[in-house]
Design a protein around this motif. Structure first.
Motif, PDB file in Angstrom:
ATOM      1  N   LEU A 154       0.934  -0.825  -0.056  1.00 46.81           N
ATOM      2  CA  LEU A 154       0.224   0.157   0.485  1.00 46.81           C
ATOM      3  C   LEU A 154       0.692   1.012   0.255  1.00 46.81           C
ATOM      4  CD1 LEU A 154      -2.319  -0.837   2.942  1.00 46.81           C
ATOM      5  CD2 LEU A 154      -3.187  -0.935   0.032  1.00 46.81           C
ATOM      6  N   ALA A 155       1.691   0.829   0.989  1.00 44.12           N
ATOM      7  CA  ALA A 155       2.920   2.309   0.345  1.00 44.12           C
ATOM      8  C   ALA A 155       3.627   2.577  -0.921  1.00 44.12           C
ATOM      9  CB  ALA A 155       3.942   2.380   1.697  1.00 44.12           C
ATOM     10  N   CYS A 156       3.069   1.669  -1.383  1.00 44.14           N
ATOM     11  CA  CYS A 156       3.805   1.712  -3.496  1.00 44.14           C
ATOM     12  C   CYS A 156       2.921   2.261  -4.001  1.00 44.14           C
ATOM     13  CB  CYS A 156       4.451   1.010  -3.877  1.00 44.14           C
ATOM     14  SG  CYS A 156       5.778  -0.055  -2.323  1.00 44.14           S
ATOM     15  N   ILE A 157       1.651   2.445  -3.861  1.00 44.93           N
ATOM     16  CA  ILE A 157       0.975   3.111  -4.326  1.00 44.93           C
ATOM     17  C   ILE A 157       1.404   5.065  -4.803  1.00 44.93           C
ATOM     18  CG2 ILE A 157      -1.880   3.604  -4.647  1.00 44.93           C
ATOM     19  CD1 ILE A 157      -2.412   1.401  -3.506  1.00 44.93           C
ATOM     20  N   GLY A 158       1.482   5.081  -6.544  1.00 49.52           N
ATOM     21  CA  GLY A 158       2.097   6.260  -6.394  1.00 49.52           C
ATOM     22  C   GLY A 158       3.225   6.205  -6.631  1.00 49.52           C
ATOM     23  N   TRP A 159       4.024   5.711  -6.164  1.00 50.41           N
ATOM     24  CA  TRP A 159       5.623   6.175  -6.501  1.00 50.41           C
ATOM     25  C   TRP A 159       5.768   6.560  -7.477  1.00 50.41           C
ATOM     26  CZ3 TRP A 159       7.257   5.340  -1.792  1.00 50.41           C
ATOM     27  CH2 TRP A 159       8.875   5.608  -0.922  1.00 50.41           C
ATOM     28  N   PRO A 160       6.777   7.258  -7.557  1.00 52.11           N
ATOM     29  CA  PRO A 160       7.484   7.972  -9.230  1.00 52.11           C
ATOM     30  C   PRO A 160       8.225   6.974  -9.285  1.00 52.11           C
ATOM     31  CG  PRO A 160       8.209   8.511  -7.004  1.00 52.11           C
ATOM     32  CD  PRO A 160       7.143   8.166  -6.590  1.00 52.11           C
ATOM     33  N   ALA A 161       8.346   5.695  -8.916  1.00 57.97           N
ATOM     34  CA  ALA A 161       9.168   4.894 -10.319  1.00 57.97           C
ATOM     35  C   ALA A 161       8.539   3.627 -10.493  1.00 57.97           C
ATOM     36  CB  ALA A 161      11.265   4.653  -9.131  1.00 57.97           C
ATOM     37  N   ALA A 162       8.573   2.801 -11.630  1.00 63.59           N
ATOM     38  CA  ALA A 162       8.457   2.112 -12.180  1.00 63.59           C
ATOM     39  C   ALA A 162       9.142   0.575 -10.388  1.00 63.59           C
ATOM     40  CB  ALA A 162       8.563   1.938 -13.237  1.00 63.59           C
ATOM     41  N   VAL A 163       8.304  -0.774 -10.757  1.00 65.66           N
ATOM     42  CA  VAL A 163       8.621  -2.198 -10.376  1.00 65.66           C
ATOM     43  C   VAL A 163       9.447  -2.054 -11.555  1.00 65.66           C
ATOM     44  CG1 VAL A 163       7.676  -4.150 -10.037  1.00 65.66           C
ATOM     45  CG2 VAL A 163       6.642  -2.561  -9.385  1.00 65.66           C
ATOM     46  N   THR A 164      11.318  -2.820 -11.566  1.00 67.03           N
ATOM     47  CA  THR A 164      11.445  -2.679 -12.424  1.00 67.03           C
ATOM     48  C   THR A 164      12.266  -4.228 -11.905  1.00 67.03           C
ATOM     49  OG1 THR A 164      13.302  -1.817 -10.774  1.00 67.03           O
ATOM     50  CG2 THR A 164      12.817  -0.071 -12.462  1.00 67.03           C
ATOM     51  N   ASN A 165      11.625  -5.203 -11.046  1.00 63.46           N
ATOM     52  CA  ASN A 165      12.024  -6.128 -10.925  1.00 63.46           C
ATOM     53  C   ASN A 165      11.062  -6.776 -10.263  1.00 63.46           C
ATOM     54  OD1 ASN A 165      14.235  -8.006 -10.016  1.00 63.46           O
ATOM     55  ND2 ASN A 165      15.076  -7.910  -7.484  1.00 63.46           N
ATOM     56  N   PRO A 166      10.189  -6.915 -10.959  1.00 67.15           N
ATOM     57  CA  PRO A 166       8.950  -8.357 -10.295  1.00 67.15           C
ATOM     58  C   PRO A 166       9.440  -9.222 -10.140  1.00 67.15           C
ATOM     59  CG  PRO A 166       8.927  -7.491 -12.588  1.00 67.15           C
ATOM     60  CD  PRO A 166       9.760  -7.149 -11.915  1.00 67.15           C
ATOM     61  N   PRO A 167       8.915 -10.511  -9.124  1.00 67.36           N
ATOM     62  CA  PRO A 167       9.169 -11.592  -8.948  1.00 67.36           C
ATOM     63  C   PRO A 167       9.566 -12.622 -10.625  1.00 67.36           C
ATOM     64  CG  PRO A 167       7.512 -11.226  -7.438  1.00 67.36           C
ATOM     65  CD  PRO A 167       7.305 -10.045  -8.312  1.00 67.36           C
ATOM     66  N   ALA A 168       9.983 -13.450 -10.938  1.00 65.45           N
ATOM     67  CA  ALA A 168      10.240 -14.154 -11.975  1.00 65.45           C
ATOM     68  C   ALA A 168      10.527 -15.710 -11.517  1.00 65.45           C
ATOM     69  CB  ALA A 168      10.838 -13.498 -12.917  1.00 65.45           C
ATOM     70  N   LEU A 169      10.259 -16.948 -12.129  1.00 65.12           N
ATOM     71  CA  LEU A 169      10.876 -18.125 -11.751  1.00 65.12           C
ATOM     72  C   LEU A 169      12.218 -17.960 -12.276  1.00 65.12           C
ATOM     73  CD1 LEU A 169       7.657 -20.497 -13.556  1.00 65.12           C
ATOM     74  CD2 LEU A 169       8.230 -20.031 -10.811  1.00 65.12           C
ATOM     75  N   LEU A 170      12.782 -19.092 -11.625  1.00 62.34           N
ATOM     76  CA  LEU A 170      13.768 -19.326 -11.963  1.00 62.34           C
ATOM     77  C   LEU A 170      14.721 -19.418 -13.274  1.00 62.34           C
ATOM     78  CD1 LEU A 170      15.799 -19.834  -8.308  1.00 62.34           C
ATOM     79  CD2 LEU A 170      15.474 -17.539  -9.769  1.00 62.34           C
TER      80      LEU A 170
END
Length: 492
Positions: free
Chosen positions: A408-424
């Motif tokens: 909830l603290a990241c809503i409106g954050w002025p930088a994109a999610v650059t490292n989302p979870p992903a499978l190894l």
């Protein structure tokens, strides 16, 4: 955040492999711990010793204010790894030489994000005594987390503070106000150094790790990542799978999933299990009334916050769930006080839930790294749908202390999610996980697609095992030195 480890897992108190064949285990006792042992598996097909690195390109000198014989060195790395010839920042590295003949090095990070590797190692040198008989211990202060965290690397000039976990918005106007509030916290940090602000994800830390590996001489990586630094390890495995010799993920959660909604569900289930474990104990310890009182209490707090005798403090349902979870996860020594607090709150006074120190509400640090790593809600509909689903799955604890509430603290954050979870990817060598209640499950999920991986479990409270569990420490040390993986179902 951390106790001896500096900072841990933000405000989220929960954390969570493809099994390989092993002999049928039997039980032995190590000190006052019980371990499941069997046929250990040596991972290397020929020599199992680390390959000593080529000559390091680093210049080592005594660390500032050193008291344990640690040497330090500076390493220049790009602030933006997509621009390798651009601006550079400084990483401060620390090294404890092996006390015997060095067979290589183990790179160590204590988590946080922002836990200062050098200062923390200075405070816990005894952890590494046995491993140092054969290996050098190398650590570093992570990018962006400077003097305010006790770090010596290039810092982000940010007003690092602790923020109460926001309330979940109830309508579009609430959602808009939350977005503006979050951006207001972030903008002063971003404006000081927009480039560094946007390049502080766990993947950026993983690329720094690769630069450290090369600077140490280029031998394959041995890595110990505690708590949030388990994200750094998972991202390193994703980016550089062919450069790993050994890797330990201790007390972390799962950043290696293609199904983030399911991972949120697993976090919520783990929290509910923590409360159920407490209620099971109550069934034989004169607090049999507590489960019923708890359900009534959180239902009532949803309609009207429960007051306390502390000025301007009253707790709604999620507040109570978060504060209760903290105590439930501490195990039996904390459970009598938790039962007392629930009974008192049922009578209209939630004062026993008020923390003795720090902020009075569940809180987290300014989430600069976290908001680059964790998926965030794009709109109110997804938020309310997720909230309802988790409350149904975990009726005792809801969204409290999961990343559903922390983001909830990241809503409106002025930088994109650059490292989302992903499978190894395929080709990652076997990785060793470790963890106590809940954490071991999360680590095992993170390693589920990595054949041959094993997770050491401690059936009890705690956060990370290496520094506090001699059984786990011995097994991890043997894995680092000899590449010997403990058998499946190992308990410490």
């Amino acid at each position: 955040m951390l106790k001896p480890l500096a900072v841990v897992l933000t405000a989220v108190l929960v954390t969570y492999g493809h099994p390989a064949a092993a002999a049928t285990p039997h039980t032995t006792t190590i000190g006052d711990r019980t371990a499941i042992t069997g046929e250990s598996r040596t991972l290397a097909s020929s020599a199992t010793l680390p390959t000593p690195p080529a000559k390091s390109s680093l210049t080592w000198q005594p660390c500032p204010n050193d008291k344990i014989g640690m040497a330090c060195a500076d390493l220049q790395v790009p602030v933006d790894w997509q621009k390798p010839d651009g601006r550079k920042i400084t990483l401060k590295l620390g090294k404890l030489n092996a006390t015997g003949t060095s067979e290589g090095s183990v790179l160590v990070s204590y988590g946080g994000p922002g836990g200062p590797g050098i200062a923390t190692t200075e405070s816990v040198p005894d952890w590494w005594t046995r491993l140092r008989e054969r290996m050098d211990i190398v650590t570093w202060d992570t990018r962006g987390y400077g003097e305010q965290f006790g770090g010596l690397s290039t810092g982000l000039a940010c007003l690092w503070t602790r923020l109460p976990i926001p309330e979940a918005p109830q309508d579009e106007a609430d959602f808009g106000r939350l977005s503006d509030t979050d951006r207001g916290y972030a903008e002063p940090c971003r404006r000081k150094d927009p480039e560094l602000f946007a390049n502080m994800s766990s993947a950026d830390q993983a690329r720094d790790m690769e630069a450290i590996r090369k600077a140490l001489g280029g031998a394959k990586l041995n890595y110990y990542g505690a708590s949030y630094a388990g994200f750094y390890g998972q991202d390193y495995a994703r980016l550089f799978p062919g450069q790993i010799r050994t890797m330990v993920l201790d007390g972390t959660w799962n950043h290696s999933t293609a199904d983030w909604p399911r991972e949120l569900e697993e976090m919520a289930k783990s929290n509910d299990e923590a409360m159920r474990r407490f209620f099971t104990w109550c069934a034989t310890h004169d607090c049999q009334d507590t489960p019923g009182l708890w359900r009534k209490l959180i239902d009532r707090a949803r309609r009207m916050p429960i007051p306390t005798t502390t000025a301007n403090v009253a707790y709604d349902t999620r507040d109570l769930q978060s504060l209760a979870l903290f105590r439930a996860r501490q195990g039996a020594p904390s459970w009598p006080a938790l039962a007392k607090a629930i009974r008192k709150a049922d009578k209209g006074d939630a004062s026993d839930f008020v923390p003795a120190q720090g902020l009075r509400f569940p809180d987290q640090s300014t989430p600069v790294t976290e908001c680059l790593d964790w998926p965030r809600y794009p709109n109110l509909k997804e938020l309310t749908t997720t909230d309802a689903r988790l409350r149904k799955i975990a009726p005792l604890t809801g969204t409290a202390n999961t990343l559903a509430s922390a983001t909830l603290a990241c809503i409106g954050w002025p930088a994109a999610v650059t490292n989302p979870p992903a499978l190894l990817p395929k080709g990652v060598p076997p990785i060793l996980g470790a963890g106590a209640w809940g954490e071991s499950d999360a680590v095992q999920r993170a390693l589920a697609t990595v054949p041959g991986s094993t997770t050491i479990r401690h059936d009890g409270p705690g956060h990370t095992l290496y520094g506090f569990n001699p059984c786990a420490r011995d097994l991890i040390n043997r894995y680092f030195t000899d590449q010997t993986m403990p058998p499946q179902n190992t308990q410490c």
